[in-house]
Structure formats: C-alpha cells, structure tokens
Write a protein that holds these residues in place. Sequence first.
Motif, PDB file in Angstrom:
ATOM      1  N   THR A  94      85.478  42.516 -18.508  1.00 58.72           N
ATOM      2  CA  THR A  94      86.328  41.360 -18.233  1.00 58.72           C
ATOM      3  C   THR A  94      86.063  40.232 -19.229  1.00 58.72           C
ATOM      4  O   THR A  94      86.916  39.351 -19.408  1.00 58.72           O
ATOM      5  N   THR A  95      84.907  40.249 -19.885  1.00 52.82           N
ATOM      6  CA  THR A  95      84.559  39.181 -20.834  1.00 52.82           C
ATOM      7  C   THR A  95      85.573  39.049 -21.965  1.00 52.82           C
ATOM      8  O   THR A  95      85.949  37.925 -22.328  1.00 52.82           O
ATOM      9  N   PRO A  96      86.029  40.163 -22.604  1.00 53.72           N
ATOM     10  CA  PRO A  96      87.010  39.998 -23.690  1.00 53.72           C
ATOM     11  C   PRO A  96      88.276  39.266 -23.282  1.00 53.72           C
ATOM     12  O   PRO A  96      88.853  38.533 -24.092  1.00 53.72           O
ATOM     13  N   LEU A  97      88.711  39.444 -22.032  1.00 50.78           N
ATOM     14  CA  LEU A  97      89.920  38.753 -21.601  1.00 50.78           C
ATOM     15  C   LEU A  97      89.677  37.245 -21.527  1.00 50.78           C
ATOM     16  O   LEU A  97      90.534  36.442 -21.925  1.00 50.78           O
ATOM     17  N   PHE A  98      88.501  36.836 -21.031  1.00 51.44           N
ATOM     18  CA  PHE A  98      88.153  35.415 -21.023  1.00 51.44           C
ATOM     19  C   PHE A  98      88.019  34.889 -22.452  1.00 51.44           C
ATOM     20  O   PHE A  98      88.395  33.744 -22.742  1.00 51.44           O
ATOM     21  N   ILE A  99      87.461  35.706 -23.338  1.00 49.73           N
ATOM     22  CA  ILE A  99      87.288  35.285 -24.727  1.00 49.73           C
ATOM     23  C   ILE A  99      88.630  35.074 -25.402  1.00 49.73           C
ATOM     24  O   ILE A  99      88.857  34.070 -26.096  1.00 49.73           O
ATOM     25  N   ALA A 103      89.867  31.586 -26.827  1.00 51.00           N
ATOM     26  CA  ALA A 103      90.122  31.438 -28.262  1.00 51.00           C
ATOM     27  C   ALA A 103      91.461  30.752 -28.509  1.00 51.00           C
ATOM     28  O   ALA A 103      91.618  29.991 -29.468  1.00 51.00           O
ATOM     29  N   ILE A 104      92.424  31.015 -27.642  1.00 51.71           N
ATOM     30  CA  ILE A 104      93.741  30.381 -27.763  1.00 51.71           C
ATOM     31  C   ILE A 104      93.676  28.919 -27.318  1.00 51.71           C
ATOM     32  O   ILE A 104      94.189  28.018 -27.985  1.00 51.71           O
ATOM     33  N   LEU A 105      92.967  28.657 -26.202  1.00 45.70           N
ATOM     34  CA  LEU A 105      92.945  27.317 -25.632  1.00 45.70           C
ATOM     35  C   LEU A 105      92.057  26.351 -26.415  1.00 45.70           C
ATOM     36  O   LEU A 105      92.390  25.168 -26.563  1.00 45.70           O
ATOM     37  N   ALA A 119      94.272  44.819 -25.645  1.00 47.27           N
ATOM     38  CA  ALA A 119      93.213  44.510 -24.687  1.00 47.27           C
ATOM     39  C   ALA A 119      93.563  45.008 -23.285  1.00 47.27           C
ATOM     40  O   ALA A 119      92.728  45.598 -22.594  1.00 47.27           O
ATOM     41  N   LEU A 120      94.797  44.778 -22.869  1.00 45.03           N
ATOM     42  CA  LEU A 120      95.205  45.190 -21.528  1.00 45.03           C
ATOM     43  C   LEU A 120      95.277  46.713 -21.400  1.00 45.03           C
ATOM     44  O   LEU A 120      94.906  47.275 -20.361  1.00 45.03           O
ATOM     45  N   VAL A 121      95.756  47.384 -22.463  1.00 50.57           N
ATOM     46  CA  VAL A 121      95.781  48.850 -22.438  1.00 50.57           C
ATOM     47  C   VAL A 121      94.351  49.388 -22.387  1.00 50.57           C
ATOM     48  O   VAL A 121      94.045  50.333 -21.642  1.00 50.57           O
ATOM     49  N   GLY A 122      93.461  48.784 -23.188  1.00 52.21           N
ATOM     50  CA  GLY A 122      92.067  49.208 -23.159  1.00 52.21           C
ATOM     51  C   GLY A 122      91.438  48.993 -21.799  1.00 52.21           C
ATOM     52  O   GLY A 122      90.698  49.842 -21.290  1.00 52.21           O
ATOM     53  N   PHE A 123      91.747  47.866 -21.171  1.00 50.64           N
ATOM     54  CA  PHE A 123      91.222  47.601 -19.834  1.00 50.64           C
ATOM     55  C   PHE A 123      91.789  48.589 -18.818  1.00 50.64           C
ATOM     56  O   PHE A 123      91.093  49.015 -17.897  1.00 50.64           O
ATOM     57  N   ALA A 124      93.052  48.987 -19.000  1.00 52.81           N
ATOM     58  CA  ALA A 124      93.635  50.016 -18.124  1.00 52.81           C
ATOM     59  C   ALA A 124      92.874  51.332 -18.275  1.00 52.81           C
ATOM     60  O   ALA A 124      92.641  52.043 -17.291  1.00 52.81           O
ATOM     61  N   GLY A 125      92.466  51.636 -19.515  1.00 54.99           N
ATOM     62  CA  GLY A 125      91.659  52.831 -19.738  1.00 54.99           C
ATOM     63  C   GLY A 125      90.330  52.758 -19.015  1.00 54.99           C
ATOM     64  O   GLY A 125      89.846  53.752 -18.454  1.00 54.99           O
ATOM     65  N   VAL A 126      89.728  51.563 -19.000  1.00 57.49           N
ATOM     66  CA  VAL A 126      88.476  51.367 -18.266  1.00 57.49           C
ATOM     67  C   VAL A 126      88.679  51.643 -16.781  1.00 57.49           C
ATOM     68  O   VAL A 126      87.876  52.313 -16.132  1.00 57.49           O
ATOM     69  N   SER A 149      80.671  36.691 -16.635  1.00 59.25           N
ATOM     70  CA  SER A 149      81.617  36.981 -17.720  1.00 59.25           C
ATOM     71  C   SER A 149      82.203  35.733 -18.369  1.00 59.25           C
ATOM     72  O   SER A 149      82.210  35.620 -19.601  1.00 59.25           O
ATOM     73  N   PRO A 150      82.729  34.746 -17.605  1.00 60.05           N
ATOM     74  CA  PRO A 150      83.255  33.563 -18.275  1.00 60.05           C
ATOM     75  C   PRO A 150      82.194  32.760 -19.016  1.00 60.05           C
ATOM     76  O   PRO A 150      82.487  32.118 -20.030  1.00 60.05           O
ATOM     77  N   LEU A 151      80.952  32.797 -18.542  1.00 58.48           N
ATOM     78  CA  LEU A 151      79.871  32.099 -19.246  1.00 58.48           C
ATOM     79  C   LEU A 151      79.559  32.792 -20.572  1.00 58.48           C
ATOM     80  O   LEU A 151      79.352  32.134 -21.597  1.00 58.48           O
ATOM     81  N   PHE A 152      79.527  34.125 -20.574  1.00 56.97           N
ATOM     82  CA  PHE A 152      79.323  34.849 -21.824  1.00 56.97           C
ATOM     83  C   PHE A 152      80.488  34.607 -22.779  1.00 56.97           C
ATOM     84  O   PHE A 152      80.298  34.482 -23.997  1.00 56.97           O
ATOM     85  N   ALA A 153      81.692  34.540 -22.227  1.00 55.99           N
ATOM     86  CA  ALA A 153      82.860  34.266 -23.069  1.00 55.99           C
ATOM     87  C   ALA A 153      82.731  32.896 -23.725  1.00 55.99           C
ATOM     88  O   ALA A 153      83.000  32.739 -24.923  1.00 55.99           O
ATOM     89  N   ALA A 154      82.312  31.892 -22.952  1.00 54.99           N
ATOM     90  CA  ALA A 154      82.110  30.555 -23.512  1.00 54.99           C
ATOM     91  C   ALA A 154      81.041  30.573 -24.596  1.00 54.99           C
ATOM     92  O   ALA A 154      81.174  29.915 -25.641  1.00 54.99           O
TER      93      ALA A 154
END
Length: 282
Positions: A94-99, A103-105, A119-126, A149-154
Amino acid sequence: MLWMLASGLLFTGLNALLRTLAQQLDPFVTQFLRYGAGALVMLPFIWRAGLAAYRPKGLSGQLWRGAVHTSGLLLWFIAVPRVPLAEMTALGFTTPLFIMLGAILFLGERMVAARWIAALVGFAGVLVVVSPGLRGGGGPYGFVMLAASPLFAASFLITKALTRRDSPQVIVVWQAITVTLFSMPLALLAWTWPTPAQWALFLLTGMIGSAGHFCLTRAISLADVSATQPVKFLELIWASLVGFAVWSDLPGPATLLGGAIIFASTTWIARREARLRREATA
C-alpha cells in the motif's frame, strides 16, 4: 527501474531476517540494533572519504526524515513478529499508492495516468496472490502495520526532496544515524543482550539494509518517485522465492497468476518510461 529492482531483492532478505530477530528479541531493541549496525557498516566508507564528504547540506531535513521514518518503524516492528509473511508483504504494497499520491500533492509531479494504471494493476496482482490465504492472521496487528505505510511514504517523499542536494550515500548514513538515536530510548527501556549469533545477524542486516537503502535512494534520485513504485510489486515474487528456499513453501496457482500480472504491469511501465525518456533527450 533496475536500482529499484535491486532494492526490492535486498529488502526481501532483510525483512526475513528482521522478522526472525523480532520474534527472539524486543521489537524496539531489534529496530535500534538493526540501524545501529547500518551506521557501523558505513564507518569504513566515511573513514575513507572523510567526514566532510558525509556532511549534509541541510541537517534539519535529515532529522525530519529520520523522525518520520522512525515513527513508521516503531509501528512496523511492533507488528512484524505477529503478522504472517504473506500478509506483511501485501500490506507493504500500500506504500507505493501513498507515495504516488504524495508525489503529486507535495512534489509537484505530473499525474500520469499510465503510472497509476500500472500501480493499480500491480496491486490487483498482489490481491490475486494473497486473497486465497490472507485471513487476517495478524489480527489487529495487521492494522498497526498498515498504519506504518503512510509514514514510510512520507519518509520516501522527504528522501526524494533530499536527493536534490545530498548524495545517496549521505542520505543513507544519516538515516542510520538518526533512526538509531531516535530509537535508543525505547530500546534501552526493554534492553536484552543479544547472543553472539544474533549480533552476527544484526551486522548482516546492517549491510543488507544499507545496500537496500542506497539502491532505493539512487532509484528515486534518477526518476520521478511515482515512476519507480510499480517495480516494488515484484517484491511479492522475491518473497515467494524466499519462502520456498527457507520454509519450503511452494507457490500455488494464485501466486503464479498474480506474479504474471505484476510482471506484466511492471514491464509495461518500465518500457514506457524508457521510451519517453529517450524521446525527451532525442
């Protein structure tokens, strides 16, 4: 993409070692010694290049990054002894999605639809891989790990900002120093002396962890953070291989299908990013 691939391989091995050590020692002691060992293994490089080469251009940024990363690690190490490896791997994705969102914001990176699709297709594979066996074995500790996860993303987003002025070597060294210092108080409260074998394993985690963070920092210094994140989903494949090598866990049909989905999404975004970069520099 290759730097990110290497970091995933290294972190998979690191997580397997840390999960074993955190089941034997207090999690805060494990966290402190892992990053203390990371600082220790960097001393020969510091000695060779000199202290001036590892002086950051902005100490406050390194301290903020260390504080945020330590906060995420405190949650992660509380949960890691109690959460099954498959669930731990899935929650980490879930960390890449927060990242990508951050990155955009906060970094002003463009919202590229292709990266989100990958990213979403890869997460679907997970989800294909873990859904047959993911029964919430970690109980409430699964939510504790998810909260990291959001802390690691930050932390990774701060790292991206730091790469604009500091080298990957400097960032890795200061991460080890700051996390060690911030982790020390809780570790001392629960201190237990490791055995000689555990000391050797901590030294190994220091080497693997420092190498993994160097590869990660190098990857995000060369490309947009959001562009590198789909590669992270390959870690599920590495985790499956480690599970087979260490615990003789054979991957089932769901793992193979999910792995194929992850590989397809990662390969597609890597080829697309490479083509766009060649066109931009042509």
